[in-house]
Design an enzyme around this catalytic site. Structure first.
Site, PDB file in Angstrom:
ATOM      1  N   GLU A  55       0.853  -1.195   0.000  1.00  0.00           N
ATOM      2  CA  GLU A  55       0.000   0.000   0.000  1.00  0.00           C
ATOM      3  C   GLU A  55       0.888   1.243   0.000  1.00  0.00           C
ATOM      4  O   GLU A  55       1.772   1.376   0.837  1.00  0.00           O
ATOM      5  CB  GLU A  55      -0.946  -0.014   1.214  1.00  0.00           C
ATOM      6  CG  GLU A  55      -1.765   1.242   1.382  1.00  0.00           C
ATOM      7  CD  GLU A  55      -2.567   1.677   0.149  1.00  0.00           C
ATOM      8  OE1 GLU A  55      -3.329   0.861  -0.396  1.00  0.00           O
ATOM      9  OE2 GLU A  55      -2.393   2.842  -0.290  1.00  0.00           O
ATOM     10  N   GLY A  61      -7.735   2.175   1.733  1.00  0.00           N
ATOM     11  CA  GLY A  61      -7.970   2.709   0.385  1.00  0.00           C
ATOM     12  C   GLY A  61      -8.875   3.929   0.354  1.00  0.00           C
ATOM     13  O   GLY A  61      -9.043   4.640   1.349  1.00  0.00           O
ATOM     14  N   ALA A 135       4.204  -0.151  -5.144  1.00  0.00           N
ATOM     15  CA  ALA A 135       4.629  -1.415  -5.740  1.00  0.00           C
ATOM     16  C   ALA A 135       4.631  -1.307  -7.267  1.00  0.00           C
ATOM     17  O   ALA A 135       3.829  -0.587  -7.843  1.00  0.00           O
ATOM     18  CB  ALA A 135       3.679  -2.517  -5.308  1.00  0.00           C
ATOM     19  N   GLY A 195     -23.081  15.595 -12.476  1.00  0.00           N
ATOM     20  CA  GLY A 195     -24.256  15.214 -11.688  1.00  0.00           C
ATOM     21  C   GLY A 195     -24.329  13.706 -11.504  1.00  0.00           C
ATOM     22  O   GLY A 195     -25.413  13.122 -11.553  1.00  0.00           O
ATOM     23  N   GLU A 217     -24.253  19.515 -15.431  1.00  0.00           N
ATOM     24  CA  GLU A 217     -24.222  18.139 -15.946  1.00  0.00           C
ATOM     25  C   GLU A 217     -24.359  18.165 -17.475  1.00  0.00           C
ATOM     26  O   GLU A 217     -25.287  18.766 -18.000  1.00  0.00           O
ATOM     27  CB  GLU A 217     -25.350  17.310 -15.314  1.00  0.00           C
ATOM     28  CG  GLU A 217     -25.604  15.958 -15.945  1.00  0.00           C
ATOM     29  CD  GLU A 217     -24.381  15.051 -16.000  1.00  0.00           C
ATOM     30  OE1 GLU A 217     -23.723  14.864 -14.971  1.00  0.00           O
ATOM     31  OE2 GLU A 217     -24.084  14.532 -17.103  1.00  0.00           O
ATOM     32  N   HIS A 456     -44.678  -4.839  11.610  1.00  0.00           N
ATOM     33  CA  HIS A 456     -45.456  -3.600  11.542  1.00  0.00           C
ATOM     34  C   HIS A 456     -45.269  -2.806  12.826  1.00  0.00           C
ATOM     35  O   HIS A 456     -45.290  -3.397  13.907  1.00  0.00           O
ATOM     36  CB  HIS A 456     -46.945  -3.922  11.367  1.00  0.00           C
ATOM     37  CG  HIS A 456     -47.810  -2.696  11.461  1.00  0.00           C
ATOM     38  ND1 HIS A 456     -47.958  -1.838  10.399  1.00  0.00           N
ATOM     39  CD2 HIS A 456     -48.521  -2.170  12.495  1.00  0.00           C
ATOM     40  CE1 HIS A 456     -48.754  -0.839  10.763  1.00  0.00           C
ATOM     41  NE2 HIS A 456     -49.106  -1.019  12.027  1.00  0.00           N
TER      42      HIS A 456
END
Ligand SMILES: Cc1cc2nc3c(=O)[nH]c(=O)nc-3n(C[C@H](O)[C@H](O)[C@H](O)COP(=O)(O)OP(=O)(O)OC[C@H]3O[C@@H](n4cnc5c(N)ncnc54)[C@H](O)[C@@H]3O)c2cc1C
Length: 478
Positions: A55, A61, A135, A195, A217, A456
């Site tokens: 990493e 990440g 890497a 968008g 957009e 419910h």
């Protein structure tokens, strides 16, 4: 560990020297520690495979550090503010109070740190060798990092994606999604270029914080792959938040005025200037191929420059797999997890694949739009005769009690009466979609929906009612 169970990897293109002699040998070398890479590494090590992960920036990440999690922290605070405002408007609360944008920005760091710490702990306790640094895949099964070479029977590329920066004049004045997460001052006005999912989520959260938002957009419509009725509701809600939506509009340039920025865009040949303190470039993401020279290695890319993979996540280079954003498809964290499982399953010779399993997708706007399976349009294109069952949040007890609004759309096939897809626009849809995924995956029939008992009061009752409504069987709908 029975190493014969491991799918035959590639024999080294040159003899790997023994450990202690300069070159370390592993069963699996994973490049990139995002959701795809770290989950595969932990699972592989737990199976007894000698695994190393490289990493270069941050364990966890994009997802944990600059993506899913920190943005959801912002969205959650924005959602809370909207709820408080609704209570103030009903005079249940006397005032909404003030909030600190600085504290919100700081608060998300704690959540990220906790999750990253958890992943580091899991990697360590599983026995994964974590190697920090960039890497380079130098040969089919050799990775170089920090001046050392490592040899692996199998290589997994999980290098993710990075923001796409449009090559427009003034692009250097724009911030990307990471830049937004690092803002220390709340912008008064922000232009959002794009968008798509990321642009909409950030726009919606910042509109709740009080920023004046304009979205530019280029496409004539928003979210063309989602159920259009749900998108219409979303647009209406975004406009209620004060967001200005310019579709079919092209960004031309961004000008620096010294005391602010001007985004210059064009629609139908007419130029329009929009002033802003910040311009967010959210024009999509491109695969991150740092350290992977695909041409030299013979790894095929598709037309979007994503690594081409088969249903087992194998690339065109024997012994090399690609998972997550770098392999295209759904660029979502849970898709990366699924692809990690598929690749590991192939390495172990089990051959499980996720390709036929529907992938849910959530757009964490206010309200959230969640979907899984086919839209009516996609179902028709696939040869089905779709019937749409709908149910409104306005007719559900729990939604009314919570002050939530929205709608559920269940797409059923007329002939087989099976469930093809579900879209929900409204509060808690990202939670409800998990149960919907199960129903789409198992193609729940109208009879099975009828037999299902849902607690419910709950929002999930609406999904059953919408499915029944497709064939005129909903009791709570005319
Ligand atoms: C603002 C934002 C919000 C998002 N929200 C959501 C969401 O709500 N839900 C969702 O499902 N998805 C979301 N996503 C998408 C999600 O973050 C990605 O789909 C996911 O992180 C992809 O995982 P990955 O493992 O493929 O790659 P990544 O998470 O991108 O990780 C790849 C890692 O590889 C490392 N790396 C790259 N090259 C090398 C190299 N040569 N050597 C060593 N390390 C290297 C990188 O530093 C990085 O840490 C969001 C993304 C963004 C940007």
């Amino acid at each position: 560990m029975n190493h014969r169970a491991i799918r035959a990897g590639v024999s080294c293109p040159y003899r790997c020297r023994k450990e202690g002699n300069g070159l370390e040998n592993f069963d699996i070398l994973v490049i990139g520690a995002g959701p795809g890479g770290y989950s595969l590494s932990i699972a592989a090590a737990k199976k007894g495979l000698k695994t190393a992960i490289f990493e270069k920036e941050h364990i966890g990440g994009t997802c944990l550090n600059i993506g899913c999690i920190p943005t959801k922290y912002l969205v959650d605070k924005a959602n809370t503010m909207e709820k408080v405002r609704a209570l103030v408007s009903r005079e249940i609360f006397s005032e909404a109070g003030r909030f600190s944008f600085k504290k919100i920005q700081q608060g998300k760091a704690g959540v990220t740190e906790k999750l990253v710490g958890g992943v580091k702990y899991l990697l360590k306790s599983a026995g994964v060798h974590v190697i920090e640094g960039e890497a380079v895949l130098s040969k089919a099964n050799v990775v170089m990092c920090g001046g050392k070479e490592y040899c692996g029977k199998h290589i997994v590329i999980a290098t993710g994606s990075v923001p796409m920066i449009l090559p427009i004049p003034g692009k250097e004045y724009c911030i990307d999604s990471t830049g937004v997460l690092n803002l220390t001052k709340l912008p008064k006005k922000m232009v959002v270029i794009g968008g798509g999912v990321i642009g909409l989520e950030i726009a919606s959260a910042f509109a709740s914080f009080g920023t004046e938002i304009t979205i530019i957009e280029m496409m004539p419509e928003l979210l063309p792959k989602e159920q259009p009725e749900a998108v219409r509701i979303l647009i209406r809600e975004l406009q209620k938040q004060g967001i200005v939506l310019l579709t079919g509009t092209k960004i031309l340039r961004v000008e620096n005025q010294g005391d602010g920025l001007t985004a210059v865009c064009e629609k139908d040949g007419k130029e329009k200037c929009i002033d802003a303190d910040q311009v967010l470039m959210a024009a999509g993401r491109r695969t991150n191929l740092t350290g992977i020279d695909c041409d030299a290695l013979g790894i095929r890319l598709d037309t979007k420059r994503c690594i081409e993979v088969d249903e087992h996540q194998r690339t065109s280079l024997k012994g090399v797999y690609a998972i997550g954003d770098v392999a295209g498809g759904y660029q979502l964290a849970h898709a990366a997890y699924a692809e990690a499982e598929t690749a590991l399953s192939d390495i172990l010779g089990e051959g499980r694949t996720h390709k036929e399993i529907p992938v849910p997708a959530c757009i964490y706007t206010i309200p959230c739009l969640a979907s899984v399976g086919l839209t009516a349009q996609a179902a028709k294109a696939a040869g089905y005769e779709p019937v749409i069952g709908t149910f409104s949040y306005d007719a559900n007890g729990m939604a009314l009690a919570e002050g939530a609004s929205g709608a559920v759309f269940v797409i059923m096939d007329k002939t087989t009466q099976k469930t093809l897809g579900i879209t929900i626009i409204g509060e808690n849809s990202s939670e409800m979609i998990a149960f919907c995924s199960d129903c789409v995956m198992n193609r729940t029939t109208a009879d099975q929906w009828e037999a299902l008992i849902v607690a419910h009061p709950s929002l999930c009752e609406m999904v059953r009612e919408a499915a029944l409504a497709a064939f005129g069987k909903s009791v709570h709908k005319n």
